[in-house]
Design a protein around this motif. Structure first.
Motif, PDB file in Angstrom:
ATOM      1  N   TRP A 113     -66.303  -5.069 -62.730  1.00 42.49           N
ATOM      2  CA  TRP A 113     -65.936  -5.204 -61.317  1.00 42.49           C
ATOM      3  C   TRP A 113     -66.832  -4.327 -60.477  1.00 42.49           C
ATOM      4  O   TRP A 113     -67.386  -3.340 -60.933  1.00 42.49           O
ATOM      5  CB  TRP A 113     -64.463  -4.941 -61.053  1.00 42.49           C
ATOM      6  CG  TRP A 113     -63.852  -3.705 -61.664  1.00 42.49           C
ATOM      7  CD1 TRP A 113     -63.291  -3.634 -62.908  1.00 42.49           C
ATOM      8  CD2 TRP A 113     -63.702  -2.396 -61.084  1.00 42.49           C
ATOM      9  NE1 TRP A 113     -62.812  -2.362 -63.128  1.00 42.49           N
ATOM     10  CE2 TRP A 113     -63.036  -1.591 -62.036  1.00 42.49           C
ATOM     11  CE3 TRP A 113     -64.056  -1.840 -59.838  1.00 42.49           C
ATOM     12  CZ2 TRP A 113     -62.725  -0.242 -61.791  1.00 42.49           C
ATOM     13  CZ3 TRP A 113     -63.743  -0.496 -59.601  1.00 42.49           C
ATOM     14  CH2 TRP A 113     -63.082   0.281 -60.569  1.00 42.49           C
ATOM     15  N   PRO A 115     -67.748  -1.836 -57.296  1.00 41.36           N
ATOM     16  CA  PRO A 115     -67.114  -0.821 -56.441  1.00 41.36           C
ATOM     17  C   PRO A 115     -66.909  -1.341 -55.022  1.00 41.36           C
ATOM     18  O   PRO A 115     -67.566  -2.303 -54.608  1.00 41.36           O
ATOM     19  CB  PRO A 115     -68.112   0.337 -56.464  1.00 41.36           C
ATOM     20  CG  PRO A 115     -69.388  -0.216 -56.968  1.00 41.36           C
ATOM     21  CD  PRO A 115     -69.055  -1.411 -57.797  1.00 41.36           C
ATOM     22  N   ARG A 122     -62.886  -0.233 -49.076  1.00 40.18           N
ATOM     23  CA  ARG A 122     -62.632   1.156 -49.494  1.00 40.18           C
ATOM     24  C   ARG A 122     -61.186   1.544 -49.213  1.00 40.18           C
ATOM     25  O   ARG A 122     -60.530   2.164 -50.033  1.00 40.18           O
ATOM     26  CB  ARG A 122     -63.606   2.108 -48.775  1.00 40.18           C
ATOM     27  CG  ARG A 122     -65.051   1.967 -49.274  1.00 40.18           C
ATOM     28  CD  ARG A 122     -65.936   3.037 -48.690  1.00 40.18           C
ATOM     29  NE  ARG A 122     -65.465   4.372 -49.073  1.00 40.18           N
ATOM     30  CZ  ARG A 122     -65.883   5.488 -48.499  1.00 40.18           C
ATOM     31  NH1 ARG A 122     -66.764   5.446 -47.529  1.00 40.18           N
ATOM     32  NH2 ARG A 122     -65.416   6.650 -48.899  1.00 40.18           N
ATOM     33  N   ILE A 125     -59.079  -0.061 -51.899  1.00 37.09           N
ATOM     34  CA  ILE A 125     -59.106   0.586 -53.219  1.00 37.09           C
ATOM     35  C   ILE A 125     -58.395   1.942 -53.151  1.00 37.09           C
ATOM     36  O   ILE A 125     -57.746   2.358 -54.120  1.00 37.09           O
ATOM     37  CB  ILE A 125     -60.545   0.701 -53.785  1.00 37.09           C
ATOM     38  CG1 ILE A 125     -60.481   0.716 -55.322  1.00 37.09           C
ATOM     39  CG2 ILE A 125     -61.288   1.921 -53.284  1.00 37.09           C
ATOM     40  CD1 ILE A 125     -61.799   0.448 -56.011  1.00 37.09           C
ATOM     41  N   GLN A 126     -58.456   2.596 -52.003  1.00 35.63           N
ATOM     42  CA  GLN A 126     -57.734   3.871 -51.862  1.00 35.63           C
ATOM     43  C   GLN A 126     -56.225   3.660 -51.956  1.00 35.63           C
ATOM     44  O   GLN A 126     -55.511   4.460 -52.558  1.00 35.63           O
ATOM     45  CB  GLN A 126     -58.103   4.544 -50.537  1.00 35.63           C
ATOM     46  CG  GLN A 126     -59.500   5.140 -50.558  1.00 35.63           C
ATOM     47  CD  GLN A 126     -60.051   5.411 -49.171  1.00 35.63           C
ATOM     48  OE1 GLN A 126     -59.302   5.482 -48.191  1.00 35.63           O
ATOM     49  NE2 GLN A 126     -61.358   5.575 -49.052  1.00 35.63           N
ATOM     50  N   ILE A 129     -55.464   3.089 -55.599  1.00 33.04           N
ATOM     51  CA  ILE A 129     -55.468   4.371 -56.319  1.00 33.04           C
ATOM     52  C   ILE A 129     -54.143   5.107 -56.069  1.00 33.04           C
ATOM     53  O   ILE A 129     -53.518   5.622 -56.997  1.00 33.04           O
ATOM     54  CB  ILE A 129     -56.673   5.242 -55.884  1.00 33.04           C
ATOM     55  CG1 ILE A 129     -57.985   4.618 -56.393  1.00 33.04           C
ATOM     56  CG2 ILE A 129     -56.530   6.682 -56.396  1.00 33.04           C
ATOM     57  CD1 ILE A 129     -59.253   5.231 -55.806  1.00 33.04           C
TER      58      ILE A 129
ATOM     59  N   GLU B  55     -66.207   5.864 -59.424  1.00 37.27           N
ATOM     60  CA  GLU B  55     -65.771   5.190 -58.200  1.00 37.27           C
ATOM     61  C   GLU B  55     -64.364   5.665 -57.800  1.00 37.27           C
ATOM     62  O   GLU B  55     -64.097   5.959 -56.635  1.00 37.27           O
ATOM     63  CB  GLU B  55     -65.802   3.673 -58.427  1.00 37.27           C
ATOM     64  CG  GLU B  55     -65.046   2.820 -57.408  1.00 37.27           C
ATOM     65  CD  GLU B  55     -65.791   2.640 -56.095  1.00 37.27           C
ATOM     66  OE1 GLU B  55     -66.896   3.180 -55.954  1.00 37.27           O
ATOM     67  OE2 GLU B  55     -65.237   1.959 -55.198  1.00 37.27           O
ATOM     68  N   ILE B  56     -63.480   5.756 -58.777  1.00 44.41           N
ATOM     69  CA  ILE B  56     -62.114   6.210 -58.508  1.00 44.41           C
ATOM     70  C   ILE B  56     -62.132   7.658 -58.000  1.00 44.41           C
ATOM     71  O   ILE B  56     -61.462   7.999 -57.026  1.00 44.41           O
ATOM     72  CB  ILE B  56     -61.225   6.066 -59.769  1.00 44.41           C
ATOM     73  CG1 ILE B  56     -61.034   4.577 -60.074  1.00 44.41           C
ATOM     74  CG2 ILE B  56     -59.876   6.754 -59.582  1.00 44.41           C
ATOM     75  CD1 ILE B  56     -60.370   4.292 -61.411  1.00 44.41           C
ATOM     76  N   LYS B  58     -64.509   9.156 -56.475  1.00 49.03           N
ATOM     77  CA  LYS B  58     -65.115   9.192 -55.138  1.00 49.03           C
ATOM     78  C   LYS B  58     -64.105   8.825 -54.056  1.00 49.03           C
ATOM     79  O   LYS B  58     -64.074   9.426 -52.983  1.00 49.03           O
ATOM     80  CB  LYS B  58     -66.310   8.223 -55.110  1.00 49.03           C
ATOM     81  CG  LYS B  58     -67.196   8.329 -53.895  1.00 49.03           C
ATOM     82  CD  LYS B  58     -68.328   7.296 -53.962  1.00 49.03           C
ATOM     83  CE  LYS B  58     -68.085   6.235 -52.929  1.00 49.03           C
ATOM     84  NZ  LYS B  58     -68.437   4.889 -53.216  1.00 49.03           N
ATOM     85  N   GLU B  59     -63.268   7.832 -54.341  1.00 52.56           N
ATOM     86  CA  GLU B  59     -62.330   7.345 -53.328  1.00 52.56           C
ATOM     87  C   GLU B  59     -61.009   8.122 -53.295  1.00 52.56           C
ATOM     88  O   GLU B  59     -60.327   8.140 -52.280  1.00 52.56           O
ATOM     89  CB  GLU B  59     -62.043   5.852 -53.537  1.00 52.56           C
ATOM     90  CG  GLU B  59     -63.267   4.942 -53.370  1.00 52.56           C
ATOM     91  CD  GLU B  59     -63.889   5.007 -51.974  1.00 52.56           C
ATOM     92  OE1 GLU B  59     -63.221   5.458 -51.031  1.00 52.56           O
ATOM     93  OE2 GLU B  59     -65.077   4.622 -51.846  1.00 52.56           O
TER      94      GLU B  59
END
Lengths: 190, 88
Positions: A113, A115, A122, A125-126, A129, B55-56, B58-59
């Motif tokens: 996948w 980024p 972004r 994805i945040q 997370i 990536e994780i 970084k975010e």
């Protein structure tokens, strides 16, 4: 100094930074009432410490620095009760990512996948997370938050959470495996 | 001899992914760094793992809640600050 004090406008702080501080604190302590308390304490400490504010950092950065200390204190205070909780976390071996030779189990191999590139992606994805982090077991979650959301180093994290370095590496290793897998699943669905 | 050296350098994916976490803090010995880079140069899966974990990382530091502070909390803090304001 007096000038600074008289210039301090806490209502303006609240208006300008209240939500920002709260939105920062909440995913890092996982509890709305704790986040509210930390924001309140941040403003109160800021008022008390106005003399120490040398104007070197912006008002916003100064308030954030106070909040970050409060967050770390929060973890430090809870560390004794949670060190006990860490013990079951350490021994749960149901999370098999690797076979006996230490190779990836087929069903859990990383997929391809890309980024996040745009600002919208972004943010997306945040949020993923943040959601995945909530599925981690307590101690794994704590180390993940302090390491990746608070940007602390392992030595300081061990002190704050009152855990040994070898426990730390086991916890962060599993947290990373779990997080990558969870983020991948949700990210590929978007 | 060559075989023995290969065996010495060989690490598993389990070990490699652990070393990656240590690498982030510059906590790897030269030997461990060589082992890790040798492993990732050959292992597509671990290479993906490393890239995606970065990536994780970084975010993650930019994660913010979406909801705003509850209205009553804001009111309460506002009143409290008013009382505590120096000179009042």
């Amino acid at each position: 100094m007096e000038k600074l004090k008289s210039k301090a406008d806490p209502q303006k702080w609240l208006e300008q930074y209240g939500d920002l501080l709260y939105q920062y604190a909440l995913p890092r302590v996982n509890d709305t009432s704790i986040a509210e308390d930390l924001v309140q304490d941040t403003f109160l400490s800021a008022l008390k410490g106005l003399e120490n504010y040398k104007g070197e950092a912006s008002e916003k950065n100064w308030l954030f620095a106070i909040l970050k200390n409060k967050i770390i204190d929060h973890y430090r205070k809870r560390s004794t009760e949670q060190a006990v909780l860490a013990i079951p976390d350490m021994h749960i071996m149901d999370d098999h990512w690797f076979n006996e030779e230490g190779g990836w189990v087929e069903s859990r191999m990383p997929n391809d996948w890309q980024p996040a590139s745009s600002l919208v992606e972004r943010k997306e994805i945040q949020q993923i997370i943040a959601g995945c982090k909530d599925h981690l077991k307590t101690m794994q979650k704590n180390v993940f938050i302090l390491k990746y959301m608070e940007d602390m180093n392992s030595g300081d994290i061990c002190k704050v959470l009152n855990i040994t370095p070898s426990n730390y590496w086991i916890l962060i290793h599993r947290a990373r495996l779990q997080m990558r897998e969870c983020v991948e699943k949700k990210w590929l669905k978007t | 001899m060559k075989k023995l050296m290969m065996k010495f350098l060989m690490i598993s994916c389990n070990e490699a992914t652990l070393l990656m976490a240590k690498k982030e803090e510059g906590k790897l010995s030269l030997m461990a760094r060589i082992k890790l880079s040798w492993h990732t140069s050959m292992c597509v899966l671990c290479k993906k793992f490393e890239k995606q974990s970065l990536e994780i990382a970084k975010e993650a530091r930019h994660v913010m809640a979406e909801e705003e502070m509850p209205f009553f909390t804001r009111e309460k803090i506002g009143r409290l600050l008013e009382q505590e304001l120096p000179g009042k």
